[in-house]
Design a protein around this motif. Sequence first.
Motif, PDB file in Angstrom:
ATOM      1  N   PHE A 465      79.441  14.147  17.797  1.00 32.45           N
ATOM      2  CA  PHE A 465      80.347  14.414  18.739  1.00 32.45           C
ATOM      3  C   PHE A 465      81.461  15.296  18.074  1.00 32.45           C
ATOM      4  O   PHE A 465      82.738  14.848  17.497  1.00 32.45           O
ATOM      5  N   SER A 466      80.939  16.577  17.451  1.00 33.62           N
ATOM      6  CA  SER A 466      81.849  17.239  16.707  1.00 33.62           C
ATOM      7  C   SER A 466      82.678  18.170  17.565  1.00 33.62           C
ATOM      8  O   SER A 466      83.515  19.105  17.027  1.00 33.62           O
ATOM      9  N   CYS A 467      82.690  18.196  18.706  1.00 34.49           N
ATOM     10  CA  CYS A 467      83.434  19.170  19.602  1.00 34.49           C
ATOM     11  C   CYS A 467      83.696  20.336  19.158  1.00 34.49           C
ATOM     12  O   CYS A 467      84.670  20.923  18.477  1.00 34.49           O
ATOM     13  N   THR A 468      82.588  21.172  19.515  1.00 36.99           N
ATOM     14  CA  THR A 468      82.443  22.650  18.625  1.00 36.99           C
ATOM     15  C   THR A 468      83.205  23.630  19.327  1.00 36.99           C
ATOM     16  O   THR A 468      83.371  24.711  18.835  1.00 36.99           O
ATOM     17  N   GLY A 469      83.968  23.287  20.299  1.00 39.61           N
ATOM     18  CA  GLY A 469      84.917  24.385  20.939  1.00 39.61           C
ATOM     19  C   GLY A 469      86.163  23.692  21.319  1.00 39.61           C
ATOM     20  O   GLY A 469      86.345  22.582  21.349  1.00 39.61           O
ATOM     21  N   GLY A 470      87.309  24.512  21.495  1.00 41.95           N
ATOM     22  CA  GLY A 470      88.431  24.122  22.079  1.00 41.95           C
ATOM     23  C   GLY A 470      89.683  24.218  21.097  1.00 41.95           C
ATOM     24  O   GLY A 470      90.809  23.860  21.542  1.00 41.95           O
ATOM     25  N   ILE A 471      89.292  24.685  19.858  1.00 42.34           N
ATOM     26  CA  ILE A 471      90.528  24.538  18.677  1.00 42.34           C
ATOM     27  C   ILE A 471      90.344  25.908  18.091  1.00 42.34           C
ATOM     28  O   ILE A 471      89.138  26.260  17.632  1.00 42.34           O
ATOM     29  N   GLY A 472      91.349  26.749  17.661  1.00 43.22           N
ATOM     30  CA  GLY A 472      91.182  27.961  17.073  1.00 43.22           C
ATOM     31  C   GLY A 472      92.345  28.795  17.034  1.00 43.22           C
ATOM     32  O   GLY A 472      93.508  28.223  17.489  1.00 43.22           O
ATOM     33  N   ILE A 473      92.114  29.921  16.408  1.00 45.14           N
ATOM     34  CA  ILE A 473      93.092  30.925  16.495  1.00 45.14           C
ATOM     35  C   ILE A 473      92.824  32.403  16.998  1.00 45.14           C
ATOM     36  O   ILE A 473      91.661  32.562  16.945  1.00 45.14           O
ATOM     37  N   TRP A 474      93.601  33.197  17.300  1.00 42.23           N
ATOM     38  CA  TRP A 474      93.474  34.544  17.610  1.00 42.23           C
ATOM     39  C   TRP A 474      93.438  35.327  16.210  1.00 42.23           C
ATOM     40  O   TRP A 474      94.423  35.592  15.712  1.00 42.23           O
ATOM     41  N   CYS A 572      86.360  21.746  15.074  1.00 37.38           N
ATOM     42  CA  CYS A 572      85.952  23.188  14.833  1.00 37.38           C
ATOM     43  C   CYS A 572      87.294  23.915  14.812  1.00 37.38           C
ATOM     44  O   CYS A 572      88.304  23.377  14.960  1.00 37.38           O
ATOM     45  N   MET A 573      86.889  25.051  14.066  1.00 38.04           N
ATOM     46  CA  MET A 573      88.003  26.049  14.170  1.00 38.04           C
ATOM     47  C   MET A 573      87.308  27.493  14.482  1.00 38.04           C
ATOM     48  O   MET A 573      86.533  28.041  13.814  1.00 38.04           O
ATOM     49  N   ASN A 574      87.778  27.887  15.779  1.00 36.75           N
ATOM     50  CA  ASN A 574      87.014  29.060  16.384  1.00 36.75           C
ATOM     51  C   ASN A 574      88.182  30.303  15.989  1.00 36.75           C
ATOM     52  O   ASN A 574      89.272  30.246  16.158  1.00 36.75           O
ATOM     53  N   ALA A 575      87.438  31.502  15.995  1.00 36.88           N
ATOM     54  CA  ALA A 575      88.196  32.770  15.850  1.00 36.88           C
ATOM     55  C   ALA A 575      86.921  33.951  16.252  1.00 36.88           C
ATOM     56  O   ALA A 575      85.929  33.415  16.494  1.00 36.88           O
ATOM     57  N   GLN A 576      87.434  34.995  16.481  1.00 35.84           N
ATOM     58  CA  GLN A 576      86.735  36.249  16.930  1.00 35.84           C
ATOM     59  C   GLN A 576      87.631  37.267  16.417  1.00 35.84           C
ATOM     60  O   GLN A 576      88.320  37.203  15.387  1.00 35.84           O
ATOM     61  N   ALA A 577      86.992  38.679  16.561  1.00 34.00           N
ATOM     62  CA  ALA A 577      87.623  39.781  16.435  1.00 34.00           C
ATOM     63  C   ALA A 577      87.671  40.300  14.937  1.00 34.00           C
ATOM     64  O   ALA A 577      88.338  40.947  14.372  1.00 34.00           O
ATOM     65  N   LEU A 578      86.406  39.984  14.278  1.00 35.20           N
ATOM     66  CA  LEU A 578      86.162  40.122  12.850  1.00 35.20           C
ATOM     67  C   LEU A 578      86.005  41.793  12.746  1.00 35.20           C
ATOM     68  O   LEU A 578      86.534  42.145  12.073  1.00 35.20           O
ATOM     69  N   LYS A 640      83.028  40.668   5.163  1.00 31.98           N
ATOM     70  CA  LYS A 640      83.033  39.338   4.697  1.00 31.98           C
ATOM     71  C   LYS A 640      83.993  38.814   4.218  1.00 31.98           C
ATOM     72  O   LYS A 640      84.105  37.460   4.076  1.00 31.98           O
ATOM     73  N   TRP A 641      84.825  39.172   3.388  1.00 31.53           N
ATOM     74  CA  TRP A 641      85.998  38.808   3.019  1.00 31.53           C
ATOM     75  C   TRP A 641      86.899  37.974   4.004  1.00 31.53           C
ATOM     76  O   TRP A 641      87.270  37.017   3.630  1.00 31.53           O
ATOM     77  N   VAL A 642      87.088  38.702   4.811  1.00 33.09           N
ATOM     78  CA  VAL A 642      87.887  38.037   6.300  1.00 33.09           C
ATOM     79  C   VAL A 642      87.187  36.607   6.615  1.00 33.09           C
ATOM     80  O   VAL A 642      87.769  35.872   6.577  1.00 33.09           O
ATOM     81  N   ALA A 643      85.802  36.620   6.864  1.00 27.85           N
ATOM     82  CA  ALA A 643      84.992  35.619   7.101  1.00 27.85           C
ATOM     83  C   ALA A 643      85.241  34.616   6.190  1.00 27.85           C
ATOM     84  O   ALA A 643      85.392  33.469   6.440  1.00 27.85           O
ATOM     85  N   GLU A 644      85.058  35.097   4.861  1.00 30.33           N
ATOM     86  CA  GLU A 644      85.044  33.984   3.713  1.00 30.33           C
ATOM     87  C   GLU A 644      86.441  33.278   3.729  1.00 30.33           C
ATOM     88  O   GLU A 644      86.696  32.038   3.426  1.00 30.33           O
ATOM     89  N   VAL A 645      87.643  34.024   3.693  1.00 31.93           N
ATOM     90  CA  VAL A 645      88.977  33.638   3.644  1.00 31.93           C
ATOM     91  C   VAL A 645      89.142  32.478   4.846  1.00 31.93           C
ATOM     92  O   VAL A 645      89.677  31.383   4.717  1.00 31.93           O
ATOM     93  N   PHE A 646      88.804  33.248   6.267  1.00 33.93           N
ATOM     94  CA  PHE A 646      88.777  31.898   7.229  1.00 33.93           C
ATOM     95  C   PHE A 646      88.073  30.695   7.050  1.00 33.93           C
ATOM     96  O   PHE A 646      88.601  29.892   7.306  1.00 33.93           O
ATOM     97  N   THR A 647      86.947  30.894   6.707  1.00 37.96           N
ATOM     98  CA  THR A 647      86.180  29.796   6.402  1.00 37.96           C
ATOM     99  C   THR A 647      86.671  28.789   5.280  1.00 37.96           C
ATOM    100  O   THR A 647      86.712  27.483   5.715  1.00 37.96           O
ATOM    101  N   GLU A 648      87.165  29.141   4.330  1.00 43.09           N
ATOM    102  CA  GLU A 648      87.752  28.764   3.249  1.00 43.09           C
ATOM    103  C   GLU A 648      88.937  27.844   3.584  1.00 43.09           C
ATOM    104  O   GLU A 648      89.120  26.645   3.212  1.00 43.09           O
ATOM    105  N   ILE A 649      89.697  28.477   4.058  1.00 41.25           N
ATOM    106  CA  ILE A 649      90.979  27.912   5.052  1.00 41.25           C
ATOM    107  C   ILE A 649      90.703  26.668   5.665  1.00 41.25           C
ATOM    108  O   ILE A 649      91.162  25.566   5.586  1.00 41.25           O
ATOM    109  N   SER A 665      83.912  28.981  13.011  1.00 41.88           N
ATOM    110  CA  SER A 665      83.068  29.754  13.975  1.00 41.88           C
ATOM    111  C   SER A 665      83.334  31.212  14.145  1.00 41.88           C
ATOM    112  O   SER A 665      84.788  31.207  14.102  1.00 41.88           O
ATOM    113  N   LEU A 666      82.817  32.105  14.423  1.00 43.19           N
ATOM    114  CA  LEU A 666      83.112  33.391  14.943  1.00 43.19           C
ATOM    115  C   LEU A 666      82.470  33.428  16.089  1.00 43.19           C
ATOM    116  O   LEU A 666      81.390  34.153  16.310  1.00 43.19           O
ATOM    117  N   VAL A 667      83.007  33.193  17.266  1.00 43.69           N
ATOM    118  CA  VAL A 667      82.769  33.471  18.646  1.00 43.69           C
ATOM    119  C   VAL A 667      83.610  33.831  19.579  1.00 43.69           C
ATOM    120  O   VAL A 667      84.528  33.131  19.403  1.00 43.69           O
TER     121      VAL A 667
END
Length: 815
Positions: A465-474, A572-578, A640-649, A665-667
């Motif tokens: 029950f990891s609720c893979t959607g519903g939380i994130g940032i623009w 989860c922590m969702n984002a897009q617009a990489l 790659k740097w943007v994705a890494e920073v987002f993931t690390e935080i 996630s990036l979706v």
Amino acid sequence: MVVQNLKMEPLLGTPSERVLKIRDKMLLSPFELDLERARCYTRIWKLMENSPPCMRKAKALEEFLQKLPIRIDNDEILVGVKSSKLRADPFEIERGGNVTTWDLILDDSLDEKTKKMAGLLGGTVNRCAPLTEQEINELKNQIIPFWKGKTLKDKKIELLKEAGLYKEYSGPGARIFNSFLPTIPDGYTLLYDVQGHIVPGFKRVLEFGFEGIERRAEKELRNLNEKDEDYDHRKDFLESVQVVAKAVCDYSNRYSDLAMEIAEKADEKRKAELLDIAERSRQVPAYPPRNFMEALQSIWMTNVVMEMSYGELNVFSQGRVDQYLYPYYKADLAEGRITSENALEAIEEYLVKLASVVIAGQNNITIGGLDRDGEDATNEVTYLFLEATANVKSLLNTLSIRISSKTPFDFLKRVCETHRYTGGMGIHNDDKIVNLLQKAGYSLEDARDYSIVGCVEPTGTGNDFSCTGGIGIWMAVVFSMALNEGRVHLLGNRQVGAKTPDPSTFCNFEDVKKAFVDQLSFAIERVVKMADLRDQAFAKDFPSPLLSSTIEGCLESGKDITRNGARYNNSCMNAQALGTVANSLAAIRWAVFEKKLLTMGELVKHLRNNFRGARVLREQLLNKAPKYGNGDERVDELAKWVAEVFTEIARKYKGRGNEGEYRPSLVSAAGSQIIEGRILGATPDGRKAGQPVSNGLSPVNGTELKGLTMALKSAALAGESPLTDGLAMNVNISPSLIDTDEGICNLASMIEAYFELGGKELQINPYDADTLRDAQSHPEKYSDLSVKVTGYSARFIDLSKSLQDDIIKRTEFSK
């Protein structure tokens, strides 16, 4: 197992005559709003407002299962409806997700344009349903008034206000903006009133049946001691499981009785089918299935009652259905009880029924990949799902296809061939994803047994029950805030983020990157705090006893999923617009610090003015600044740097209930690249205010100028980070690319190469722009044209024009 010597005749792309009738009837039916669930839940909530929450929820579902009018249509073999209308989802009134929106739509003081804006939820999918005068009055005068202050949304807002994390706005358009404020609280954080995105425990239902689940709950209840920790909740939960399990069995028995009744007046052929339906409905899902058709009926009915329990925003995925069904298919085939043609037709009907959802993207099916022992799991049923998908088209379903280094190349070619008939499929790299899940805390066996949930998110199958959607940032909005001292373009001068320096003081490119990291850290920490409060509201008042009863760990612990009863519990922590962010960073570095075309202060001024009077500069930024998606490592390294920073935080934080972790996630979901674009001002890559941002991990539309191979190379590099909640890489290809056997082999080889480079996921739309434009102009000709929108699938003609345009503008690769 590696499947050998399977019949590999060319796909036909046409379902059986019977399924074609069912499909066309469904596609021709309008989206509607069904109030039956809202009526039942309102009635029970009034009677049990102060009762224990699990039992109140169980009794409300029981009422709905007893009161919903049921039907068995002429051509169907699988039975079970979630709504009294042909194409409507159960309306989850208690969650409040639509209460404010419908309140606006029903407000006589608002003009039709404003009402339409509210109903379109940001303009992604038009799902406004026609309501009768009686239904409007019922909503206005009976249902909505009762729920004011009682919904999950209301309770979440109350907690956010107490924590100083919520503030409404005034001024032009405030009423519309504030209606969506609980979902986008600051203009850059996302907090949906849902804990969906899960694979229900279909495996447990197949193994024990709901009668067995009821007995298990009874046993656990007998062993419960008043001195046990959390005794009151565990008692409430286990008692409620007994109620819902019995209610599901009774609901299925209603179909058995109806089938027997209809059989009395049916012709001989249909009578035999109805008697089989009656027998199956008595057996499953109450008890374990004895054959393939009972197994498929059990899975379908379980899905139906789960949707009835959870409501329209459930985002339930089906999991590894080819693996569930294969043992039954193999035994039936050996005993002569079924043919491959019979099984194919049944799977076609199952796919059509899954596609009856109003909100797109809920019913993701996972096939192929490795088994729990690490061997290839491709089997005959896996191939049947590909064939059925080609025949009925993807419609609103997503077929997620797992590919490992042990997958037969012939199967991958079959996947590519299926794209001659439809889009709507995602291809996933087992060799990377299994390793990521194991590092995220899953056992090796459970990691190998993963399913894809919602759009592209890997999760445990029936134990998670990891609720893979519903939380994130623009993410693009957050980047823009780094250039505006913490302000969001749409909200004017009000600071809502971190107070980063005036960009005119940035001395070098590292200053730009630091401001972005500071804003990103602030945004993620803020949404984590808000998500924790939302989840507290869920656990206190809005449990899910039916869903929990099937998830491994819940009955064993005596805890509902909202209280972390499942074996795995993450957030989860969702984002897009990489692509938009990477291109913007590259443009700043190129224009300001390398070419010195202007200063940072001058660039930011042009952005705030939306490039008015700066046509030449904008053209330079669009056409000369380097772009992600072309194999240019300097830009790809930024991505790659943007994705890494987002993931690390994101991974610094503990998940729901201080367990697990935040999985990044990036979706893009539900056309969110359109909505984020509307919030966002102009960006340094030359994009104007209000235009869409890039989707998921994908490059900005139209900027991949060096072919598909280079675009995939860029994506493989950018997606190297441990994005354990998934990523979406979307591409459009010309149909001519796969119109020959050689083309099929070439595409399959390209996918293999992409995965060997480290690529994790790929989604292909096999349509040219002319076809999509024609579908825009003549929707009546394209009732079954399915596309990958972002992470999810939908009928192209159901999408808003803005979202259709965004898909059309994607680069069309022909080589």
